[in-house]
Design a protein around this motif. Sequence first.
Motif, short mmCIF file in Angstrom:
data_model
loop_
_atom_site.label_atom_id
_atom_site.label_comp_id
_atom_site.label_asym_id
_atom_site.label_seq_id
_atom_site.Cartn_x
_atom_site.Cartn_y
_atom_site.Cartn_z
N HIS A 167 0.86 -1.20 0.00
CA HIS A 167 0.00 0.00 0.00
C HIS A 167 0.90 1.24 0.00
CE1 HIS A 167 0.97 0.29 4.31
NE2 HIS A 167 0.74 -1.04 4.36
N LYS A 168 0.30 2.41 -0.05
CA LYS A 168 1.07 3.64 -0.23
C LYS A 168 1.50 4.29 1.10
CE LYS A 168 0.84 3.84 -4.74
NZ LYS A 168 2.08 3.66 -5.53
N GLN A 169 0.95 3.78 2.20
CA GLN A 169 1.31 4.37 3.51
C GLN A 169 2.35 3.50 4.24
OE1 GLN A 169 -2.22 4.22 2.72
NE2 GLN A 169 -1.82 6.27 1.89
N GLY A 170 3.28 3.03 3.43
CA GLY A 170 4.29 2.14 4.02
C GLY A 170 5.17 2.82 5.07
N LEU A 171 5.46 2.09 6.11
CA LEU A 171 6.33 2.63 7.16
C LEU A 171 7.27 1.52 7.63
CD1 LEU A 171 7.09 4.91 9.16
CD2 LEU A 171 5.38 3.97 10.71
N ILE A 172 8.54 1.80 7.56
CA ILE A 172 9.54 0.85 8.07
C ILE A 172 10.34 1.57 9.15
CG2 ILE A 172 11.54 -0.58 7.51
CD1 ILE A 172 10.46 -0.56 4.58
N THR A 173 10.34 1.00 10.35
CA THR A 173 11.13 1.62 11.42
C THR A 173 12.29 0.70 11.77
OG1 THR A 173 9.75 0.66 13.13
CG2 THR A 173 9.18 2.88 12.41
N VAL A 174 13.42 1.31 11.96
CA VAL A 174 14.61 0.56 12.37
C VAL A 174 15.06 1.13 13.73
CG1 VAL A 174 16.97 -0.10 11.79
CG2 VAL A 174 15.28 0.20 9.97
N LEU A 175 15.05 0.27 14.72
CA LEU A 175 15.40 0.73 16.07
C LEU A 175 16.65 -0.01 16.52
CD1 LEU A 175 14.74 2.05 18.86
CD2 LEU A 175 13.34 0.02 19.34
N ILE A 176 17.65 0.74 16.95
CA ILE A 176 18.86 0.08 17.48
C ILE A 176 18.97 0.41 18.97
CG2 ILE A 176 20.33 1.98 16.63
CD1 ILE A 176 22.56 -0.27 16.41
N THR A 177 19.12 -0.64 19.77
CA THR A 177 19.23 -0.47 21.22
C THR A 177 20.35 -1.37 21.75
OG1 THR A 177 17.62 -2.23 21.58
CG2 THR A 177 16.78 0.03 21.59
N GLN A 178 20.70 -1.15 22.99
CA GLN A 178 21.70 -2.02 23.63
C GLN A 178 21.14 -2.52 24.96
OE1 GLN A 178 25.67 -0.44 23.93
NE2 GLN A 178 26.37 -2.12 25.24
N LEU A 179 21.25 -3.80 25.18
CA LEU A 179 20.83 -4.38 26.47
C LEU A 179 22.00 -5.23 26.97
CD1 LEU A 179 18.56 -4.76 28.52
CD2 LEU A 179 17.87 -6.80 27.27
N GLY A 180 22.65 -4.74 27.98
CA GLY A 180 23.83 -5.46 28.51
C GLY A 180 24.90 -5.49 27.45
N HIS A 181 25.36 -6.68 27.11
CA HIS A 181 26.41 -6.81 26.11
C HIS A 181 25.86 -7.11 24.73
CE1 HIS A 181 29.50 -6.43 29.07
NE2 HIS A 181 29.03 -7.44 29.79
N THR A 204 20.84 -4.70 19.65
CA THR A 204 19.66 -5.25 18.99
C THR A 204 19.15 -4.27 17.95
OG1 THR A 204 19.07 -6.42 20.99
CG2 THR A 204 17.32 -6.10 19.39
N ILE A 205 18.95 -4.80 16.75
CA ILE A 205 18.36 -3.97 15.69
C ILE A 205 17.00 -4.59 15.37
CG2 ILE A 205 18.58 -3.16 13.32
CD1 ILE A 205 21.68 -3.62 13.72
N LYS A 206 15.98 -3.76 15.55
CA LYS A 206 14.62 -4.25 15.34
C LYS A 206 14.05 -3.57 14.10
CE LYS A 206 12.26 -5.22 19.06
NZ LYS A 206 11.38 -5.17 20.25
N ILE A 207 13.64 -4.37 13.10
CA ILE A 207 13.12 -3.81 11.84
C ILE A 207 11.64 -4.15 11.76
CG2 ILE A 207 13.26 -3.93 9.32
CD1 ILE A 207 16.33 -4.84 10.14
N THR A 208 10.83 -3.10 11.79
CA THR A 208 9.38 -3.28 11.85
C THR A 208 8.75 -2.68 10.59
OG1 THR A 208 9.53 -2.99 14.22
CG2 THR A 208 7.32 -2.85 13.26
N ASP A 209 7.84 -3.43 10.00
CA ASP A 209 7.12 -2.87 8.84
C ASP A 209 5.62 -2.98 9.06
OD1 ASP A 209 5.84 -5.29 7.49
OD2 ASP A 209 7.95 -5.97 7.55
N ASN A 210 4.88 -2.22 8.28
CA ASN A 210 3.42 -2.31 8.36
C ASN A 210 2.87 -2.96 7.09
OD1 ASN A 210 3.93 -0.20 6.66
ND2 ASN A 210 2.35 1.16 7.49
N GLY A 211 3.61 -3.98 6.65
CA GLY A 211 3.23 -4.71 5.45
C GLY A 211 2.19 -5.78 5.72
N CYS A 212 2.12 -6.74 4.80
CA CYS A 212 1.05 -7.73 4.86
C CYS A 212 1.35 -8.90 5.83
CB CYS A 212 0.81 -8.30 3.46
SG CYS A 212 2.27 -9.10 2.79
N GLY A 213 2.55 -8.92 6.38
CA GLY A 213 2.90 -10.00 7.30
C GLY A 213 3.24 -11.29 6.58
#
Lengths: 396, 461
Positions: B369-383, B386-395
């Motif tokens: 669809h035209k309202q596509g959104l991809i978020t990339v979140l980088i975090t650190q937990l201890g050692h 983590t890179i989390k890639i989230t989309d609002n696609g069809c799954g």
Amino acid sequence: MRVLRHCLDAADHTCLCDQLVALEQPETACLSIAFGSVHAISALSSCHYATTLSANWVATSSCQDAFSDQATEGSHHLAILQFIDPIGAYGVASRHSDSKTIVEDSKAALQQALLAANKPGELPAFIWCSPSPGLEEGLLTGIRELIGNDVPVFGGSSADNDVSGNWCMFDGQQLIQTGFIIAVLFPSVPISYYFSCGYEETPYSAIVTAANERQLISLNNQPAADVYNAWRGHNSQTPLPAGPVLAASTFSPLGRIVQQYEVSMALLSHPASIRADGSIDLFSQVNTGERITFMQGDTELLVERAATVSGIARQQLSNLYDSKPQAAIVIFCAGCMLAIPDDIKRVHHGIRQALENIPFIGGYTFGEQGRFADGINRHGNLMISAIIFGSDNESV
Amino acid sequence: MSQSEKQQELLLQLKIENQQLLKFKKLNSLMRDTLDTFAVKGRNQSPFTSLFDLLGQELQADQQFIVAINDDETSFSILDATSPQLKNLPAQLLHKKNDIDSEQHVFSQSSAFFDLALSPKWPAVLTTTLPQARSALIQPIRIGQHHYAIVLLSDKTKTFNIEAKTVVASYSSFIASFLSLFENQRLAAERDQLFAQQKRIEQSMVQQDKLAAIGQLAAGVAHELNNPLGFIYSNLNTLKVYMQTVQSFVHNAYATTPALKDVAKAANLSFLLEDSFDLIEESLTGARRSRDIINNLRTFSHPDDISVSKIDLMAILESTIRIANTQIKRNAKLILTKDIASAYVNGNATQLSQVLLNLINNAYHAIDHKQGLITVLITQLGHWLTIKITDNGCGISNSAVSHIFEPFFTTKDVGQGTGLGLSISRAIVEQHNGCLALEHTSADGSVFVVSLPVADASKDD
């Protein structure tokens, strides 16, 4: 657990020490309970080897001499039961005490004994005590106040030969004349016991209307001696005049009737003397409001009774714990013994037969502590008790 | 002794025995009630709940608990308890007065405490947790090599007498059967867990075998295909040059001999020449694609053939997002969120960039669809980074989820995807001691997570 019985000749102090040295075991005994003449207990206290032989002692002076399953000659013997029980726990404490401090002393000593057994705060399976005459009720009160009535307390008051106050006790460290020794037992074997008297009830009884500890002042609002002598008259016995009556009243004591399971058991009070004011001094305490019964006894009753009491205790060990008897202690009132001097060997023989020849020791005491089946620890006179230690094959 | 006294003696004896029988009756009744209660409720509740209820009623206990002693008898833990505070108590060290072997701990012997305040053996943690407890009854229970103890507590002193101790001691074999039941349940749960773990390991081994087989196959195929493909690629390029020469010659011939134009026209030579170039170009495209596939196969087979160094993952992520954005920006918005200022890992920048690009491209391709959104979140937990890639696609469909990391599995149309992207990405990430997983998928989109150890961090952390 092993229980060893020894019967040593204590006439000579050096000879006694040599005999004690010869008793040395690979393991030190956790507890030694002993009876002996006043001379024998004194001799034991001066033999330093005693503490090497046993960590704890409750040695009580007996009227005349101790007795055991071993026939003895002479008059100064030390009859010892040594408890060697690495799995069990034992603790002993003692106090010099008097009638004013006895209750608090009793509680403090019991706590000290539990601490010595490394069981503070825990209920022991059995308590053995040795008080000097006059402190018995206070000793039991202190025990009851600290731990309740759940633990059987047995023992015998120290005695001498003539009620002159020469009785003594030895705890392994010190000789005590006025005070007590208390031992807590957490044994690895079961213990059975029986506490009874050798007397029968008569129909004569009255209510205590005035009493002061061991002084019985009046019965049914009449001088106690008058009522007592009237009962004697009804029973074809001569009245007793004022003065010492200990020997004369042995077969006619007073009894407090304890009802248990519809059966009456008598806790005896032995009249010691009659005062000029008509009150009677007893060897145990009576309380205002209690019913007192005139009791009667004779030689045959006393001779049979010791064997019966021992037999019941042995039977209970089998019935309740399915355990074989290993050794026993028999307490026989000194008053009873003095009343039947010619028949005392028949008493020993009866006990030996009833216990089926297991080792036992005994003493003639000036007061007996024990409990009936109602589960209340009491002090009485002219009583007989038997305590039997079972074998390792069964747990407590 | 008179006859009446003998009879009284006998009666008393019988009464004492009767008292014993009543005690046994009480014990039997306790056991029967326990069995009945357990038969009714046992399957639905803790095996000790019924036991606590019945013992509490019979022996006036305010609190009860069962402890398990560890094998070397240095600590204990609460198996079950009537008190919630006790249930949550962590394992505790057992107090010992000294280190002598014969010194017994508080749970080792059958004992009745008339006053807990007098006993230094009573664990301090239990005093703190249950300060109102004043007396206790303890009965040790041994099942095989395992040591337990049941403990009854009262808020009053002198509550438990010798008779209560005897009843609990007699009842202990029954309690032991409860503990056995509990132990069996625990062992069964442990066994089931081990079976499940074994099954997972077996499946994983099968998968690993499959992957290894595919890897070997891929390596072999890549090697075998590489040479003929080299010929094809080389020959096509040579043919293209030859055709350019032919085309040049034809044009020169037209110039010198115009009549040839008619002949050529009749033969449709212009079309043939033009189409020949198209055919060559298409063949070269196919050859290039084949070459890429072979290279991917080689990477899958030997992901560790690449050099490793400490790299700036943040910089790689930003650079990859810039590259991806050139294609994505037409249909979707790509947002990078950073919870941390810097992120360094030990690895290969090219490979990790490939992984991130793969995941972002997959996210983009899932958006229809035209309202596509991809978020990339980088975090650190201890050692761990983590890179989390989230989309609002069809799954991803349920049927596909279990296969997405398998080589050559693709949901794209034929020719649109090789089916190696995710499997290669996972191989690369695992080669970096990290993990790649699908965290979530639904009709509203998917979330993939890449976790990598921070540079210099312990590998086992």
